[in-house]
Design a protein around this motif. Structure first.
Motif, PDB file in Angstrom:
ATOM      1  N   SER A 188       0.828  -1.209   0.000  1.00  0.00           N
ATOM      2  CA  SER A 188       0.000   0.000   0.000  1.00  0.00           C
ATOM      3  C   SER A 188       0.860   1.256   0.000  1.00  0.00           C
ATOM      4  CB  SER A 188      -0.918   0.003   1.222  1.00  0.00           C
ATOM      5  OG  SER A 188      -1.819  -1.064   1.179  1.00  0.00           O
ATOM      6  N   TRP A 189       1.919   1.248   0.838  1.00  0.00           N
ATOM      7  CA  TRP A 189       2.781   2.421   0.901  1.00  0.00           C
ATOM      8  C   TRP A 189       3.529   2.628  -0.411  1.00  0.00           C
ATOM      9  CZ3 TRP A 189       7.934   3.868   0.644  1.00  0.00           C
ATOM     10  CH2 TRP A 189       8.219   5.152   1.131  1.00  0.00           C
ATOM     11  N   ALA A 190       3.990   1.536  -1.018  1.00  0.00           N
ATOM     12  CA  ALA A 190       4.661   1.642  -2.312  1.00  0.00           C
ATOM     13  C   ALA A 190       3.706   2.212  -3.355  1.00  0.00           C
ATOM     14  CB  ALA A 190       5.180   0.269  -2.750  1.00  0.00           C
ATOM     15  N   TYR A 191       2.441   1.813  -3.278  1.00  0.00           N
ATOM     16  CA  TYR A 191       1.442   2.260  -4.254  1.00  0.00           C
ATOM     17  C   TYR A 191       1.208   3.760  -4.148  1.00  0.00           C
ATOM     18  CZ  TYR A 191      -2.859   2.446  -6.989  1.00  0.00           C
ATOM     19  OH  TYR A 191      -3.806   2.766  -7.936  1.00  0.00           O
ATOM     20  N   ILE A 192       0.930   4.250  -2.932  1.00  0.00           N
ATOM     21  CA  ILE A 192       0.604   5.670  -2.791  1.00  0.00           C
ATOM     22  C   ILE A 192       1.832   6.553  -2.984  1.00  0.00           C
ATOM     23  CG2 ILE A 192      -1.379   5.226  -1.305  1.00  0.00           C
ATOM     24  CD1 ILE A 192       0.311   6.016   1.082  1.00  0.00           C
ATOM     25  N   SER A 193       3.046   6.002  -2.756  1.00  0.00           N
ATOM     26  CA  SER A 193       4.281   6.765  -2.923  1.00  0.00           C
ATOM     27  C   SER A 193       4.880   6.585  -4.308  1.00  0.00           C
ATOM     28  CB  SER A 193       5.322   6.330  -1.880  1.00  0.00           C
ATOM     29  OG  SER A 193       4.819   6.442  -0.575  1.00  0.00           O
ATOM     30  N   GLN A 353      -3.077   8.202   4.685  1.00  0.00           N
ATOM     31  CA  GLN A 353      -4.114   7.241   4.338  1.00  0.00           C
ATOM     32  C   GLN A 353      -3.545   6.171   3.408  1.00  0.00           C
ATOM     33  OE1 GLN A 353      -4.856  10.789   3.965  1.00  0.00           O
ATOM     34  NE2 GLN A 353      -5.510  10.623   6.107  1.00  0.00           N
ATOM     35  N   PHE A 354      -3.949   4.921   3.670  1.00  0.00           N
ATOM     36  CA  PHE A 354      -3.478   3.787   2.892  1.00  0.00           C
ATOM     37  C   PHE A 354      -4.668   3.002   2.348  1.00  0.00           C
ATOM     38  CE2 PHE A 354      -0.421   4.516   6.300  1.00  0.00           C
ATOM     39  CZ  PHE A 354       0.800   4.496   5.639  1.00  0.00           C
ATOM     40  N   MET A 364      -4.551  -8.638  -9.943  1.00  0.00           N
ATOM     41  CA  MET A 364      -5.776  -8.164 -10.572  1.00  0.00           C
ATOM     42  C   MET A 364      -5.412  -7.066 -11.556  1.00  0.00           C
ATOM     43  SD  MET A 364      -7.520  -5.810  -7.569  1.00  0.00           S
ATOM     44  CE  MET A 364      -7.691  -7.192  -6.459  1.00  0.00           C
ATOM     45  N   SER A 365      -6.311  -6.757 -12.445  1.00  0.00           N
ATOM     46  CA  SER A 365      -6.069  -5.699 -13.418  1.00  0.00           C
ATOM     47  C   SER A 365      -5.895  -4.359 -12.709  1.00  0.00           C
ATOM     48  CB  SER A 365      -7.235  -5.617 -14.404  1.00  0.00           C
ATOM     49  OG  SER A 365      -7.167  -4.440 -15.176  1.00  0.00           O
ATOM     50  N   SER A 366      -4.901  -3.589 -13.143  1.00  0.00           N
ATOM     51  CA  SER A 366      -4.671  -2.270 -12.541  1.00  0.00           C
ATOM     52  C   SER A 366      -5.878  -1.360 -12.713  1.00  0.00           C
ATOM     53  CB  SER A 366      -3.428  -1.623 -13.158  1.00  0.00           C
ATOM     54  OG  SER A 366      -2.281  -2.359 -12.853  1.00  0.00           O
ATOM     55  N   ASP A 367      -6.605  -1.550 -13.818  1.00  0.00           N
ATOM     56  CA  ASP A 367      -7.777  -0.722 -14.087  1.00  0.00           C
ATOM     57  C   ASP A 367      -8.926  -1.015 -13.125  1.00  0.00           C
ATOM     58  OD1 ASP A 367      -6.446   0.446 -16.195  1.00  0.00           O
ATOM     59  OD2 ASP A 367      -7.268  -0.942 -17.687  1.00  0.00           O
ATOM     60  N   SER A 368      -8.855  -2.147 -12.427  1.00  0.00           N
ATOM     61  CA  SER A 368      -9.953  -2.512 -11.537  1.00  0.00           C
ATOM     62  C   SER A 368      -9.843  -1.866 -10.163  1.00  0.00           C
ATOM     63  CB  SER A 368     -10.009  -4.037 -11.373  1.00  0.00           C
ATOM     64  OG  SER A 368      -8.866  -4.504 -10.677  1.00  0.00           O
ATOM     65  N   PHE A 369      -8.737  -1.144  -9.913  1.00  0.00           N
ATOM     66  CA  PHE A 369      -8.518  -0.550  -8.596  1.00  0.00           C
ATOM     67  C   PHE A 369      -8.180   0.927  -8.720  1.00  0.00           C
ATOM     68  CE2 PHE A 369      -5.292   0.703  -5.383  1.00  0.00           C
ATOM     69  CZ  PHE A 369      -6.127   0.700  -4.276  1.00  0.00           C
ATOM     70  N   SER A 370      -8.723   1.724  -7.817  1.00  0.00           N
ATOM     71  CA  SER A 370      -8.361   3.147  -7.762  1.00  0.00           C
ATOM     72  C   SER A 370      -8.344   3.605  -6.310  1.00  0.00           C
ATOM     73  CB  SER A 370      -9.335   4.007  -8.576  1.00  0.00           C
ATOM     74  OG  SER A 370     -10.612   4.019  -7.969  1.00  0.00           O
ATOM     75  N   PHE A 371      -7.462   4.564  -6.033  1.00  0.00           N
ATOM     76  CA  PHE A 371      -7.344   5.158  -4.698  1.00  0.00           C
ATOM     77  C   PHE A 371      -7.034   6.624  -4.905  1.00  0.00           C
ATOM     78  CE2 PHE A 371      -5.082   6.270  -0.765  1.00  0.00           C
ATOM     79  CZ  PHE A 371      -5.927   5.724   0.191  1.00  0.00           C
ATOM     80  N   VAL A 372      -7.985   7.491  -4.548  1.00  0.00           N
ATOM     81  CA  VAL A 372      -7.882   8.922  -4.870  1.00  0.00           C
ATOM     82  C   VAL A 372      -7.995   9.747  -3.603  1.00  0.00           C
ATOM     83  CG1 VAL A 372      -8.875  10.835  -6.179  1.00  0.00           C
ATOM     84  CG2 VAL A 372      -8.876   8.523  -7.156  1.00  0.00           C
ATOM     85  N   LYS A 373      -7.077  10.712  -3.456  1.00  0.00           N
ATOM     86  CA  LYS A 373      -7.108  11.643  -2.328  1.00  0.00           C
ATOM     87  C   LYS A 373      -7.294  13.060  -2.874  1.00  0.00           C
ATOM     88  CE  LYS A 373      -3.862  10.959   0.778  1.00  0.00           C
ATOM     89  NZ  LYS A 373      -2.532  10.686   1.378  1.00  0.00           N
ATOM     90  N   LYS A 374      -8.205  13.806  -2.259  1.00  0.00           N
ATOM     91  CA  LYS A 374      -8.463  15.185  -2.675  1.00  0.00           C
ATOM     92  C   LYS A 374      -8.472  16.077  -1.447  1.00  0.00           C
ATOM     93  CE  LYS A 374     -11.890  18.152  -4.944  1.00  0.00           C
ATOM     94  NZ  LYS A 374     -13.259  18.204  -5.550  1.00  0.00           N
ATOM     95  N   LEU A 375      -7.578  17.060  -1.430  1.00  0.00           N
ATOM     96  CA  LEU A 375      -7.465  17.960  -0.287  1.00  0.00           C
ATOM     97  C   LEU A 375      -8.427  19.122  -0.430  1.00  0.00           C
ATOM     98  CD1 LEU A 375      -5.950  18.690   2.329  1.00  0.00           C
ATOM     99  CD2 LEU A 375      -4.297  19.934   0.921  1.00  0.00           C
ATOM    100  N   VAL A 382     -11.005  10.995   0.724  1.00  0.00           N
ATOM    101  CA  VAL A 382     -10.386   9.795   0.162  1.00  0.00           C
ATOM    102  C   VAL A 382     -11.468   8.861  -0.352  1.00  0.00           C
ATOM    103  CG1 VAL A 382      -8.840   7.844   0.585  1.00  0.00           C
ATOM    104  CG2 VAL A 382      -8.490  10.006   1.804  1.00  0.00           C
ATOM    105  N   SER A 383     -11.276   8.355  -1.554  1.00  0.00           N
ATOM    106  CA  SER A 383     -12.196   7.365  -2.111  1.00  0.00           C
ATOM    107  C   SER A 383     -11.390   6.235  -2.740  1.00  0.00           C
ATOM    108  CB  SER A 383     -13.112   7.995  -3.166  1.00  0.00           C
ATOM    109  OG  SER A 383     -12.345   8.510  -4.244  1.00  0.00           O
ATOM    110  N   THR A 384     -11.906   5.024  -2.618  1.00  0.00           N
ATOM    111  CA  THR A 384     -11.242   3.869  -3.211  1.00  0.00           C
ATOM    112  C   THR A 384     -12.291   2.961  -3.825  1.00  0.00           C
ATOM    113  OG1 THR A 384      -9.665   2.075  -2.804  1.00  0.00           O
ATOM    114  CG2 THR A 384     -11.268   2.524  -1.056  1.00  0.00           C
ATOM    115  N   GLU A 385     -11.912   2.295  -4.938  1.00  0.00           N
ATOM    116  CA  GLU A 385     -12.853   1.434  -5.652  1.00  0.00           C
ATOM    117  C   GLU A 385     -12.182   0.149  -6.107  1.00  0.00           C
ATOM    118  OE1 GLU A 385     -14.769   3.276  -8.953  1.00  0.00           O
ATOM    119  OE2 GLU A 385     -15.981   4.634  -7.733  1.00  0.00           O
ATOM    120  N   LEU A 386     -12.970  -0.913  -6.145  1.00  0.00           N
ATOM    121  CA  LEU A 386     -12.573  -2.178  -6.746  1.00  0.00           C
ATOM    122  C   LEU A 386     -13.674  -2.606  -7.708  1.00  0.00           C
ATOM    123  CD1 LEU A 386     -11.031  -4.668  -4.129  1.00  0.00           C
ATOM    124  CD2 LEU A 386      -9.950  -3.748  -6.177  1.00  0.00           C
TER     125      LEU A 386
END
Length: 460
Positions: A188-193, A353-354, A364-375, A382-386
């Motif tokens: 998770s940390w590698a992903y957001i960073s 946030q992780f 899984m397909s990269s397109d099937s996952f999203s993690f978005v942060k908006k200040l 924060v919103s996340t989808e699968l």
């Protein structure tokens, strides 16, 4: 001679092309370096630049041994013999102020066997020995590395490391880390960073996830990697510790309603999470499955630390009661989620946030996952989808609020952390835990009445 701006442009282009080769080698330092010798020989003709010696068992059980100096010498010779940077995690006994204490070291050797970095931490919060650390080092192949211990990913605010693209994470985490499995947290940390991470569990490449375990990999130093899949470390659900859900608010997911799309808002006090779940038509076995919409806001213990945690998660359960929301339930694996959407608002001040994804799938397909942060002002939305996934054990958002952290030493003086536990009487009366308890009690009473009734009828 080329103009300065042209030289700068060429240098920038060259930096983007810098790659290095790395490997993570499994073994057991209890056996010295012999577990790694054959592996080092095997990869010696692949021009490897840096190797992490991962030790599965070496740790607290070996703290009483006196082999630290011997291991340092042997690892130094190994680095020199194979002309490679070597990183590993070692425990060391220190004598100071008339007592012996144990510290844990992340230590790095250069190609000649010289120590170029040592990141040292005491084994507990009561240590008195003064230790110094150097947590960064720059290699001869033009890459600067940061060294962390696994527990740092939860204990430390790493928001200021957004530009850090190459990290070594080794050394076991503190006890009672059950909010998210260690290797999943690294992912998770590698992903957001969007960073490269060499860890005991393998090599993670930013938003591509786990890319190598036990083999040599060529890595772009800037952490950008083209990917079409998001890969995970395989999970053995029997090895994952059970999470204490007693203080969580967990509302059962209506699976039947989720076939046409199910929305809900679940709150723990003033902290709320929005859920949207859409499943495909359920088969006979899938209709027996249970999931919970889990929300928590408060302080959890992690070793000798107390850490501020907020979470919004979909979790697998065995029944309608939240005490059954644990892992290892194969009956739920037939549920296919067309869409899982989870949203929450978190403090933007001194927090991280992780994404949390625990699944028995390995990719899984990269397109099937999203993690978005908006200040927005001082709020992190924060919103996340699968999309189109199954075998989901846990999915959602984990937030660390560092303003609520404290340790055993200042427990009595910390009032902020206690607020969560000092709930108002009326809030307690309306708590879902209490309703769940009375539901459970009523079921037990009904069973008892039935047994007594049968007994009376038989006696007549």
């Amino acid at each position: 001679m080329l103009p300065m701006h042209v030289q700068t442009l060429i240098k920038a282009c060259n930096d983007n092309e810098v790659k290095y080769k790395a490997a993570v080698l499994p073994g057991n330092l209890r056996n010295g370096v012999k577990d790694y010798l054959a592996q080092m020989k095997e990869i010696s003709n692949q021009n490897v630049d840096i190797v992490l010696l991962s030790s599965e068992i070496y740790g607290k059980a070996d703290c009483t041994s006196d082999n630290y100096d011997e291991l340092v010498r042997d690892i130094s010779l190994l680095a020199n013999r194979f002309n490679v940077y070597v990183a590993t995690h070692l425990y060391q006994r220190l004598q100071c102020q008339g007592s012996v204490e144990v510290v844990k070291n992340n230590i790095v050797f250069d190609r000649k066997g010289a120590i170029v970095a040592v990141y040292t931490k005491p084994l507990n919060n009561y240590a008195t020995c003064n230790v110094t650390s150097q947590k960064t080092f720059t290699t001869d192949f033009g890459v600067e590395f940061l060294i962390l211990m696994e527990e740092d990913l939860l204990l430390k605010d790493l928001e200021n490391l957004k530009n850090t693209k190459n990290v070594i994470v080794t050394g076991g985490s503190a006890d009672n880390v059950v909010y998210i499995k260690g290797n999943q947290l690294i992912s998770s940390w590698a992903y957001i960073s969007d960073a490269n991470v060499l860890s005991d569990d393998g090599i993670y490449i930013g938003k591509a996830g786990l890319k190598s375990k036990g083999r040599v990999m060529e890595i772009n130093k800037n952490g950008k990697d083209k990917h079409i899949t998001l890969s995970f470390n395989p999970i053995d659900i029997r090895d994952i510790p059970l999470e204490d859900t007693n203080e969580y608010i967990i509302r059962p997911l209506d699976l039947e309603a989720s076939v046409s799309g199910y929305q809900d808002i679940v709150c723990d006090g003033s902290f709320c999470c929005q859920f949207y779940i859409k499943t495909r038509s359920l088969g006979a076995k899938a209709t027996e499955a249970h999931y919970g919409l889990s929300v928590y806001s408060g302080v959890r213990r992690m070793g000798g630390q107390y850490i501020g945690v907020d979470s919004c998660k979909l979790v697998v359960c065995a029944a309608l009661y939240k005490r059954t929301c644990v892992l290892g339930l194969e009956s739920n694996m037939d549920v296919i989620f067309e869409k899982i959407s989870i949203k929450g608002n978190f403090t933007a001040h001194h927090s991280s946030q992780f994404p949390v994804i625990l699944t028995t799938q390995t990719s899984m397909s990269s397109d099937s996952f999203s993690f978005v942060k908006k200040l927005t002002k001082d709020i992190e939305e924060v919103s996340t989808e699968l999309l189109n996934v199954k075998n989901i054990l846990k999915f959602g958002i984990l937030s660390r609020d560092f303003t609520r952290d404290y340790d055993d030493d200042n427990f009595n003086s910390n009032k902020t952390a206690k607020v969560h536990y000092a709930n108002d009487f009326y809030e307690y009366i309306l708590n879902e835990d209490l309703f769940e308890f009375f539901d459970y009690l009523w079921i037990k009473i009904r069973i008892l009445i039935l047994i007594v009734s049968i007994y009376i009828l038989e006696m007549m």
